[in-house]
Design a protein around this motif. Structure first.
Motif, mmCIF file in Angstrom:
data_model
loop_
_atom_site.group_PDB
_atom_site.id
_atom_site.type_symbol
_atom_site.label_atom_id
_atom_site.label_comp_id
_atom_site.label_asym_id
_atom_site.label_seq_id
_atom_site.Cartn_x
_atom_site.Cartn_y
_atom_site.Cartn_z
ATOM 1 N N UNK A 122 0.829 -1.215 0.000
ATOM 2 C CA UNK A 122 0.000 0.000 0.000
ATOM 3 C C UNK A 122 0.861 1.262 0.000
ATOM 4 N N UNK A 123 0.438 2.227 -0.809
ATOM 5 C CA UNK A 123 1.000 3.577 -0.741
ATOM 6 C C UNK A 123 -0.070 4.430 -0.064
ATOM 7 N N UNK A 124 0.255 5.013 1.079
ATOM 8 C CA UNK A 124 -0.736 5.777 1.839
ATOM 9 C C UNK A 124 -0.381 7.259 1.816
ATOM 10 N N UNK A 125 -1.298 8.064 1.302
ATOM 11 C CA UNK A 125 -1.095 9.501 1.091
ATOM 12 C C UNK A 125 -1.919 10.283 2.115
ATOM 13 N N UNK A 126 -1.275 11.176 2.879
ATOM 14 C CA UNK A 126 -2.065 11.944 3.849
ATOM 15 C C UNK A 126 -1.267 12.916 4.673
ATOM 16 N N UNK A 127 -1.700 13.079 5.920
ATOM 17 C CA UNK A 127 -1.029 14.004 6.834
ATOM 18 C C UNK A 127 -0.462 13.257 8.044
ATOM 19 N N UNK A 128 -1.100 12.133 8.399
ATOM 20 C CA UNK A 128 -0.710 11.403 9.614
ATOM 21 C C UNK A 128 -0.541 9.914 9.324
ATOM 22 N N UNK A 129 -0.184 9.593 8.076
ATOM 23 C CA UNK A 129 -0.057 8.182 7.707
ATOM 24 C C UNK A 129 1.087 7.523 8.469
ATOM 25 N N UNK A 130 2.243 8.217 8.520
ATOM 26 C CA UNK A 130 3.415 7.641 9.189
ATOM 27 C C UNK A 130 3.387 7.822 10.701
ATOM 28 N N UNK A 131 2.690 8.843 11.184
ATOM 29 C CA UNK A 131 2.695 9.122 12.622
ATOM 30 C C UNK A 131 1.607 8.356 13.376
#
Ligand code: DC
Length: 222
Positions: A122-131
Protein backbone atom coordinates in the motif's frame (compact mmCIF):
# COMPACT_ATOMS: atom_id res chain seq x y z
CA UNK A 1 2.19 -5.93 5.13
CA UNK A 2 4.33 -3.62 3.01
CA UNK A 3 3.33 0.01 3.47
CA UNK A 4 4.90 3.24 2.21
CA UNK A 5 3.55 6.43 3.80
CA UNK A 6 3.75 9.84 2.14
CA UNK A 7 2.70 12.74 4.35
CA UNK A 8 3.01 16.47 3.90
CA UNK A 9 1.16 19.71 3.24
CA UNK A 10 -1.19 20.18 0.29
CA UNK A 11 0.50 21.18 -2.94
CA UNK A 12 3.73 19.32 -2.21
CA UNK A 13 2.94 16.82 -4.99
CA UNK A 14 1.87 13.87 -2.84
CA UNK A 15 -1.16 12.95 -4.94
CA UNK A 16 0.73 12.76 -8.24
CA UNK A 17 3.75 11.01 -6.74
CA UNK A 18 1.64 8.45 -4.84
CA UNK A 19 -0.53 7.64 -7.87
CA UNK A 20 2.56 7.14 -9.98
CA UNK A 21 4.30 4.99 -7.40
CA UNK A 22 1.21 2.82 -6.91
CA UNK A 23 0.94 2.30 -10.68
CA UNK A 24 4.66 1.49 -11.02
CA UNK A 25 4.66 -1.01 -8.16
CA UNK A 26 1.15 -2.35 -8.80
CA UNK A 27 0.25 -1.62 -5.16
CA UNK A 28 -2.94 -0.28 -3.60
CA UNK A 29 -3.37 3.46 -3.03
CA UNK A 30 -5.02 5.15 -0.04
CA UNK A 31 -5.97 8.79 -0.60
CA UNK A 32 -6.86 9.53 3.03
CA UNK A 33 -7.70 13.17 2.27
CA UNK A 34 -10.53 11.88 0.07
CA UNK A 35 -12.07 10.16 3.13
CA UNK A 36 -12.12 13.48 5.03
CA UNK A 37 -13.54 15.22 1.97
CA UNK A 38 -16.26 12.56 1.58
CA UNK A 39 -17.09 12.81 5.28
CA UNK A 40 -17.44 16.60 5.01
CA UNK A 41 -19.68 16.29 1.96
CA UNK A 42 -21.82 13.52 3.47
CA UNK A 43 -22.28 15.50 6.70
CA UNK A 44 -23.36 18.55 4.76
CA UNK A 45 -25.81 16.53 2.67
CA UNK A 46 -27.29 14.99 5.81
CA UNK A 47 -27.59 18.49 7.33
CA UNK A 48 -25.31 17.55 10.23
CA UNK A 49 -23.70 20.55 11.97
CA UNK A 50 -19.93 20.30 11.58
CA UNK A 51 -19.53 21.36 15.20
CA UNK A 52 -21.53 18.33 16.37
CA UNK A 53 -18.52 16.03 16.78
CA UNK A 54 -20.38 12.85 17.70
CA UNK A 55 -22.85 13.10 14.84
CA UNK A 56 -20.11 13.86 12.29
CA UNK A 57 -18.20 10.85 13.66
CA UNK A 58 -21.30 8.71 13.07
CA UNK A 59 -21.41 9.95 9.49
CA UNK A 60 -17.73 9.00 9.11
CA UNK A 61 -18.28 5.54 10.63
CA UNK A 62 -21.22 4.81 8.33
CA UNK A 63 -19.97 6.21 5.02
CA UNK A 64 -21.64 4.45 2.11
CA UNK A 65 -18.66 4.93 -0.18
CA UNK A 66 -16.93 2.85 -2.82
CA UNK A 67 -13.81 3.52 -4.86
CA UNK A 68 -14.06 2.13 -8.37
CA UNK A 69 -11.36 2.06 -11.03
CA UNK A 70 -12.48 4.51 -13.73
CA UNK A 71 -10.99 5.72 -17.01
CA UNK A 72 -9.33 8.75 -15.33
CA UNK A 73 -8.18 7.09 -12.14
CA UNK A 74 -10.39 6.13 -9.23
CA UNK A 75 -14.09 7.08 -9.26
CA UNK A 76 -15.62 7.91 -5.86
CA UNK A 77 -19.22 6.79 -5.38
CA UNK A 78 -21.11 8.16 -2.35
CA UNK A 79 -24.56 6.67 -1.67
CA UNK A 80 -24.82 5.59 -5.31
CA UNK A 81 -23.79 8.97 -6.76
CA UNK A 82 -20.47 9.73 -8.40
CA UNK A 83 -18.77 12.57 -6.46
CA UNK A 84 -15.24 12.27 -7.91
CA UNK A 85 -15.01 15.91 -9.04
CA UNK A 86 -17.33 17.36 -6.38
CA UNK A 87 -15.02 16.32 -3.56
CA UNK A 88 -12.11 18.21 -5.21
CA UNK A 89 -13.75 21.64 -4.95
CA UNK A 90 -12.45 24.32 -2.56
CA UNK A 91 -15.80 24.25 -0.81
CA UNK A 92 -15.55 20.54 0.04
CA UNK A 93 -11.86 21.08 0.93
CA UNK A 94 -12.98 23.53 3.57
CA UNK A 95 -15.59 21.08 4.95
CA UNK A 96 -12.86 18.42 5.02
CA UNK A 97 -10.47 20.56 7.03
CA UNK A 98 -13.20 21.24 9.61
CA UNK A 99 -14.16 17.57 10.07
CA UNK A 100 -10.47 16.53 10.07
CA UNK A 101 -9.95 18.61 13.21
CA UNK A 102 -12.44 16.47 15.20
CA UNK A 103 -10.75 13.64 17.16
CA UNK A 104 -13.86 11.39 17.08
CA UNK A 105 -13.95 11.66 13.29
CA UNK A 106 -10.28 10.70 13.01
CA UNK A 107 -10.93 7.69 15.28
CA UNK A 108 -13.94 6.67 13.22
CA UNK A 109 -11.85 6.65 10.02
CA UNK A 110 -8.82 4.87 11.50
CA UNK A 111 -9.78 1.24 10.86
CA UNK A 112 -11.20 2.02 7.43
CA UNK A 113 -7.80 3.45 6.46
CA UNK A 114 -5.90 0.48 7.92
CA UNK A 115 -8.09 -1.90 5.91
CA UNK A 116 -6.46 -0.56 2.73
CA UNK A 117 -3.21 -2.33 3.68
CA UNK A 118 -3.50 -5.42 1.51
CA UNK A 119 -1.14 -7.50 -0.60
CA UNK A 120 1.02 -6.81 -2.48
CA UNK A 121 1.39 -3.47 -0.67
CA UNK A 122 0.00 0.00 0.00
CA UNK A 123 1.00 3.58 -0.74
CA UNK A 124 -0.74 5.78 1.84
CA UNK A 125 -1.09 9.50 1.09
CA UNK A 126 -2.07 11.94 3.85
CA UNK A 127 -1.03 14.00 6.83
CA UNK A 128 -0.71 11.40 9.61
CA UNK A 129 -0.06 8.18 7.71
CA UNK A 130 3.41 7.64 9.19
CA UNK A 131 2.69 9.12 12.62
CA UNK A 132 -0.73 7.64 13.49
CA UNK A 133 -2.31 5.32 10.94
CA UNK A 134 0.68 3.17 9.87
CA UNK A 135 3.37 3.68 12.53
CA UNK A 136 5.14 0.46 11.41
CA UNK A 137 5.37 1.38 7.71
CA UNK A 138 8.55 0.17 5.99
CA UNK A 139 9.24 3.52 4.34
CA UNK A 140 7.99 6.90 5.56
CA UNK A 141 8.35 10.04 3.53
CA UNK A 142 7.47 13.61 4.43
CA UNK A 143 7.11 15.51 1.17
CA UNK A 144 7.15 19.26 1.42
CA UNK A 145 7.79 22.42 -0.65
CA UNK A 146 7.92 26.13 0.13
CA UNK A 147 4.58 27.94 0.53
CA UNK A 148 5.45 30.14 -2.48
CA UNK A 149 6.11 27.13 -4.72
CA UNK A 150 2.93 25.35 -3.60
CA UNK A 151 0.92 28.52 -4.23
CA UNK A 152 2.51 28.82 -7.72
CA UNK A 153 1.51 25.24 -8.52
CA UNK A 154 -2.05 25.89 -7.37
CA UNK A 155 -2.12 29.15 -9.35
CA UNK A 156 -1.05 27.31 -12.52
CA UNK A 157 -3.68 24.58 -11.97
CA UNK A 158 -6.45 27.15 -11.53
CA UNK A 159 -5.47 29.36 -14.48
CA UNK A 160 -5.14 26.27 -16.72
CA UNK A 161 -8.76 25.53 -15.87
CA UNK A 162 -9.69 29.12 -16.75
CA UNK A 163 -10.34 30.03 -13.10
CA UNK A 164 -8.97 33.45 -12.12
CA UNK A 165 -6.83 33.52 -8.99
CA UNK A 166 -4.58 35.86 -7.02
CA UNK A 167 -1.10 34.56 -6.25
CA UNK A 168 -0.59 36.67 -3.08
CA UNK A 169 -4.00 35.50 -1.79
CA UNK A 170 -3.08 31.86 -2.48
CA UNK A 171 0.25 32.24 -0.64
CA UNK A 172 -1.57 33.79 2.30
CA UNK A 173 -4.14 31.00 2.26
CA UNK A 174 -1.51 28.23 2.18
CA UNK A 175 0.43 29.82 5.04
CA UNK A 176 -2.73 30.05 7.16
CA UNK A 177 -3.63 26.41 6.40
CA UNK A 178 -0.09 25.22 7.25
CA UNK A 179 -0.29 27.05 10.55
CA UNK A 180 -3.66 25.47 11.37
CA UNK A 181 -2.64 21.94 10.30
CA UNK A 182 0.71 22.02 12.13
CA UNK A 183 -0.67 23.40 15.37
CA UNK A 184 -3.90 21.46 15.80
CA UNK A 185 -3.94 19.28 18.89
CA UNK A 186 -5.04 16.09 17.14
CA UNK A 187 -2.71 14.45 14.57
CA UNK A 188 -0.83 17.66 13.72
CA UNK A 189 1.03 17.75 10.42
CA UNK A 190 4.62 16.82 11.24
CA UNK A 191 7.18 14.33 9.95
CA UNK A 192 7.30 10.99 11.78
CA UNK A 193 10.56 10.68 13.76
CA UNK A 194 11.70 7.99 11.31
CA UNK A 195 10.53 9.74 8.12
CA UNK A 196 12.82 10.95 5.36
CA UNK A 197 12.03 14.55 4.44
CA UNK A 198 12.01 15.37 0.73
CA UNK A 199 11.72 19.03 -0.27
CA UNK A 200 10.19 19.16 -3.76
CA UNK A 201 10.51 22.96 -4.17
CA UNK A 202 13.04 22.65 -6.97
CA UNK A 203 12.50 19.01 -7.96
CA UNK A 204 10.42 17.62 -10.83
CA UNK A 205 7.85 14.89 -10.21
CA UNK A 206 10.27 12.43 -11.88
CA UNK A 207 13.07 13.43 -9.52
CA UNK A 208 10.84 13.02 -6.46
CA UNK A 209 9.69 9.59 -7.68
CA UNK A 210 13.31 8.53 -8.30
CA UNK A 211 14.32 9.53 -4.76
CA UNK A 212 11.36 7.68 -3.33
CA UNK A 213 12.00 4.51 -5.33
CA UNK A 214 15.63 4.56 -4.18
CA UNK A 215 14.39 4.61 -0.56
CA UNK A 216 11.97 1.78 -1.22
CA UNK A 217 14.78 -0.32 -2.70
CA UNK A 218 17.18 0.53 0.14
CA UNK A 219 14.53 -0.58 2.65
CA UNK A 220 14.21 -3.90 0.81
CA UNK A 221 10.50 -3.46 0.09
CA UNK A 222 11.01 -4.41 -3.56
O1 DC B 1 -5.10 16.16 1.03
P1 DC B 1 -6.47 16.80 0.93
O2 DC B 1 -6.45 18.24 0.52
O3 DC B 1 -7.42 16.01 0.10
O4 DC B 1 -7.04 16.78 2.44
C1 DC B 1 -8.30 17.29 2.75
C2 DC B 1 -8.30 17.73 4.21
O5 DC B 1 -8.19 16.62 5.09
C3 DC B 1 -7.19 18.70 4.59
O6 DC B 1 -7.75 19.73 5.39
C4 DC B 1 -6.23 17.88 5.42
C5 DC B 1 -7.10 16.79 5.99
N1 DC B 1 -6.41 15.51 6.11
C6 DC B 1 -6.04 15.10 7.37
O7 DC B 1 -6.26 15.82 8.35
N2 DC B 1 -5.43 13.89 7.53
C7 DC B 1 -5.17 13.12 6.47
N3 DC B 1 -4.58 11.94 6.65
C8 DC B 1 -5.52 13.54 5.17
C9 DC B 1 -6.14 14.76 5.03
Amino acid sequence: MKVITVDGPSGAGKGTVCARLAATLGWHLLDSGALYRITGLAAERQAVELTDEQRVAQVAANLDVTFEPGKDGVAVILAGEEVTTTIRTEEVGSLASQVAALPAVRDALLQRQRDFAQAPGLIADGRDMGTVVFPDAGVKVFLTASAEERAQRRFRQLTEKGISASLPALIEDIRARDERDSNRSVAPLKPAHDAVVIDSTSLSIDEVCDQLMARVQQAGLI
